[in-house]
Every structure is written in structure tokens, then in C-alpha cells.
Design an enzyme around this catalytic site. Structure first.
Site, PDB file in Angstrom:
ATOM      1  N   SER A  77     -21.476  -3.411 -13.198  1.00  0.00           N
ATOM      2  CA  SER A  77     -20.457  -2.463 -13.272  1.00  0.00           C
ATOM      3  C   SER A  77     -20.713  -1.100 -13.129  1.00  0.00           C
ATOM      4  O   SER A  77     -21.115  -0.780 -12.134  1.00  0.00           O
ATOM      5  CB  SER A  77     -19.581  -2.707 -14.613  1.00  0.00           C
ATOM      6  OG  SER A  77     -18.397  -2.418 -14.596  1.00  0.00           O
TER       7      SER A  77
ATOM      8  N   HIS B  42     -14.668 -10.344 -15.470  1.00  0.00           N
ATOM      9  CA  HIS B  42     -15.679  -9.162 -15.351  1.00  0.00           C
ATOM     10  C   HIS B  42     -16.848  -9.403 -16.272  1.00  0.00           C
ATOM     11  O   HIS B  42     -17.871  -9.127 -15.961  1.00  0.00           O
ATOM     12  CB  HIS B  42     -15.070  -7.826 -15.538  1.00  0.00           C
ATOM     13  CG  HIS B  42     -15.754  -6.564 -15.389  1.00  0.00           C
ATOM     14  ND1 HIS B  42     -16.028  -6.386 -13.856  1.00  0.00           N
ATOM     15  CD2 HIS B  42     -16.044  -5.423 -15.946  1.00  0.00           C
ATOM     16  CE1 HIS B  42     -16.555  -5.294 -13.926  1.00  0.00           C
ATOM     17  NE2 HIS B  42     -16.762  -4.682 -15.092  1.00  0.00           N
TER      18      HIS B  42
END
Ligand code: NAG
Ligand code: NAG
Ligand code: NAG
Length: 405
Positions: A173, A380
């Protein structure tokens, strides 16, 4: 990633529910966590976790050109160096909290790699500066400075200590945003990277599916002046009570588990909480968040709104002074020449497949792109905290580092 409203939500829930949770402790739970044990993983920091599982950590501190003290934790070994870089508002904990059976840091160490784990400036483990700065000055950074200052200083230090010419980089990320900016703004660092593995990359983010993104992004100027007005320059700092609250509601089987499920859904898009390794969920929930500058969030909102992967927007007048252009320059990704492996998932709210495909079209040296399809429901956080992290991510990383993929 995780945004402002989630924090407000957390506080409200926390105030109303902590007592409730305390009273409901007796309800049957799988009791993975013994809260009376001071050596429970819930209470341990990165160094304590590493030691507890039989590895010997080192603290390595570097001083950046702009004076920040950045701490990396190392699990030394004779093999090639690998650098692990966490996501927004997170810390070195992210590569450790699932324990040796699932967290990447231990697994790479077991294979002989020299493991270095970064802590971004401003998080709970990297708070120092050589000068006694005012809060407003200290927190005046975004993910850009992590890429242009922290990482180059740390990489030079690692290569010096290990007498190596290159290292492998694994970013999740925000850790991928940092990497792309480093290689674009300080392109001499490309040749110091043997392989980079980008998990759930975040650069162009105009297709983010986070439900509050529009509300937040259309009000960024308001948000920014609000935070400045009340003198808040950082968000989601480490808080013992909130950590404990998270640990308690995230135990499997407690009645208040719904609060944990809701929070993870609202903040991160996780529909099935069991996709986060249930046995360690209280531990990981008590270790995030770890602190970040408000400017970092604002920078991401700007990227969403402008549909550009660009430097921080100060408004046209200040931009002219800072960048000699009224519009912030974009990061030139054709300069990112290091060999890249990219992983993304169709079910990721933050690193969406549309945005990732746009990104890889601009990157000149993609060795391999791996996409997890929608039916896998791989969200995620699962790239580091997932129950399926070994088969989907860690095993693939080991093959890449071992030149088998
Ligand atoms: C923050 O950094 C920017 C760009 O380097 C600079 O223009 C600005 O004056 C700084 N603000 C503070 C409060 O230090
Ligand atoms: C980006 O970098 C490439 C390679 O150096 C260069 O050819 C190109 O002109 C740059 N693009 C911009 C917009 O600066
Ligand atoms: C999604 O990926 C999995 C694993 O690679 C595969 O078994 C499955 O058939 C795929 N599903 C679809 C709808 O493509």
C-alpha cells in the site's frame, strides 16, 4: 488505508462500548488471548514480538537529510538483505503480528535473508528529529518525504552495513507509493534495487471504492483548515486504551465481535472478518493504527480528486513558489526502472484493478503482474494480515526472491 471518518467512528464506539465489552467478558470465546498475561502478544511491541518468538532483533537508526530519526528493526542473517515497508498509519508490527507461522518477517529470516523492517517518520517507533521542532514543522511531511528522504537514507545504511550493492524491496500500500516516488525523484536508487515486490500498489487512486472518499475528498480544504485550526497535525496515534478495546472486541466468539466486524468493514472493506487470521485478530487489531501526519492523508485525497499522481498541492500561489508552477508536478514513472512484481486484487477498495492497470501501463519494467479475481474476495489488509496470506502472498514472495517465479 483508512480515513478520518473511521477514526471518529472508532472514538464513538469506544466511549459507548468499552464498559459493555468489559462486562461481557464471560461470554464464551475461543480465548486466543489471555489478557492477564503481560507477555501476551497484544501488549508487545515489534522488538518484544521478535524476541518472544526466538529471533534476535537489532535497532538501526538513520538520520535523514532533513533531520528525522528513522528506526528500522533488523533480524540479522547472512543472506541477502530484504527491506519490508508498511502501509499508511501502520508500522513494523504489520510484518510481525501474525507470528512465525504467517508473518513474512520471520519466514524470510528462516530462509536466511537479512530482514530489515522500516518504520515511517512519525509512526510510534520513529518519532525523533535532530532539532527540537514545533509540532507544525515536525509533521510537515507526506508519503513523498518517506520516499525521497527516509528510504534512501535507510537503503544506503543497509548497503553499507551489509557490504551489498543491492537489496530486495517489499512494500504494501503506502509502502508502494513511497517506492515509486523514491525511484522517480531519486532515480539513482533504481540500481540499488534487485527486485521490488509491490503489494496492493497505490499511486493513481481515482477509482477508490471507499464509501466515504467523496465526502472527504470534496472537503479536503475544509478538513485541512480544521485540523490546522485546532493544531492537529497527526492522526491515529498509538493509544493504549483504544488498542485494548480493539483487542477485546476482535476476539473470536465474543458478543461485541460485531463492533470489530463493523469497524473492519467500514474502514477497510472486509466483509468476512474470518479472512483476517482469526487466531491473531485481537493482536493485529491492537497494533493498528500507529500514527501518521494529517498532510499524508490530505495528499492522498488530493490524488483522488485530481486524478493525478502528483506532488502535494499547496494552492496555485504557493505551488508557484515551491515548484515554479501553479500546478503540482506529477511523479514521472518512466524513471522507475527497477524490476517490479505487482500484486493486486479485484476486491480491494483502495488499490483497485482499474487504477493498478493504469499504473502498470506507465511503468517500464514490470516483470510480472498478478491479479486476484473478484470471486476470491481478497481485500486490502489481507496482503499482510490475511488468513490466506501464506498461499496467496508469502509463498509467492519467497519464490520471487529465490528466482523461481
Ligand atoms: C512545509 O513544507 C513546505 C514545502 O517544503 C514549505 O513550503 C512550508 O513552509 C512548510 N511549512 C511549515 C509549517 O514548516
Ligand atoms: C520523464 O522521464 C523520461 C525519462 O527520463 C523523459 O524522457 C520524459 O521527458 C520525462 N517526462 C516528463 C513529463 O518530465
Ligand atoms: C478466480 O481465481 C481462482 C484462483 O486462481 C480460480 O480458481 C477461479 O476459477 C477464478 N474465478 C474466476 C471467476 O475467474
Amino acid at each position: 488505508m483508512n480515513f478520518g471518518y473511521a477514526n471518529v467512528f472508532r472514538c464513538v464506539i469506544f466511549i459507548f462500548c468499552f464498559g459493555y465489552v468489559q462486562n461481557r467478558r464471560k461470554i464464551k470465546s475461543n480465548n486466543y488471548v489471555d489478557f492477564k498475561d503481560p507477555n501476551s502478544d497484544v501488549y508487545l511491541n515489534s522488538l518484544q514480538l521478535i524476541s518472544k518468538y526466538g529471533y534476535t532483533p537489532e535497532v538501526q537508526t538513520v538520520i535523514t537529510r532533513d533531520g528525522y530519526l528513522v528506526n528500522a528493526y533488523r533480524i540479522p542473517n547472512s543472506g541477502p538483505p530484504v527491506l519490508l515497508v508498511h502501509g499508511i498509519g501502520d508500522s513494523s508490527d504489520s510484518w510481525l503480528v501474525l507470528g512465525p507461522s504467517r508473518s513474512l518477517a520471520y519466514q524470510l529470516s528462516d530462509l536466511g535473508y537479512d530482514v530489515w523492517i522500516y518504520n515511517a517518520r512519525g509512526n510510534k517507533y520513529s518519532q525523533g528529529h535532530i532539532k527540537n521542532l514545533r509540532q507544525k514543522q515536525y509533521w510537515n511531511f507526506t508519503f513523498e518525504e518517506m520516499g525521497t528522504e527516509d528510504l534512501p537514507a535507510l537503503i544506503d545504511h543497509i548497503l553499507l552495513i551489509t557490504s551489498q550493492k543491492q537489496l530486495s524491496y517489499i512494500g504494501f500500500s503506502q509502502g508502494t507509493t513511497n517506492f515509486l516516488i523514491m525511484c522517480s525523484m531519486r532515480p539513482e536508487y533504481n540500481e540499488k534495487i534487485k527486485t521490488a515486490i509491490l503489494l496492493a500498489p497505490v499511486a493513481w487512486i481515482s477509482n477508490i471504492k471507499y464509501p466515504f472518499i467523496d465526502i472527504l475528498a470534496t472537503n479536503i480544504n475544509l478538513l485541512q483548515s480544521f485540523f490546522n485550526g485546532i493544531g492537529v497535525y497527526d492522526l491515529f496515534s498509538d493509544n493504549v486504551l483504544i488498542n485494548l478495546y480493539h483487542a477485546k472486541v476482535c476476539q473470536d466468539g465474543v458478543r461485541a465481535h460485531i463492533l470489530c466486524m463493523l469497524e473492519f468493514y467500514i474502514s477497510y472493506g472486509i466483509k468476512n472478518i474470518k479472512n483476517l487470521y482469526p487466531e491473531k485478530l485481537p493482536v493485529l487489531a491492537s497494533h493498528i493504527p500507529a500514527g501518521v501526519s494529517t498532510k499524508t492523508f490530505i495528499h492522498y485525497f488530493q490524488a483522488y480528486r485530481s486524478k493525478r499522481f502528483q506532488r502535494f498541492d499547496y494552492g496555485s500561489k504557493t505551488n508557484q513558489l515551491v515548484y515554479t508552477s501553479p500546478v503540482p508536478p506529477t511523479y514521472n514513472l518512466s524513471l522507475v526502472t527497477a524490476p517490479l512484481f505487482v500484486f493486486n486484487s479485484d476486491s480491494d477498495w483502495f488499490s483497485t484493478t482499474v487504477d493498478v492497470k493504469n499504473l502498470i501501463n506507465k511503468l517500464p519494467n514490470i516483470v510480472k503482474y498478478v491479479n486476484f479475481n473478484e470471486s476470491l474476495d481478497f481485500t486490502h489488509l489481507e496482503f499482510v494480515y490475511g488468513a490466506r496470506v501464506n498461499s496467496f502472498v508469502n509463498d509467492e514472495i519467497k519464490k520471487i526472491l529465490d528466482n523461481r517465479l
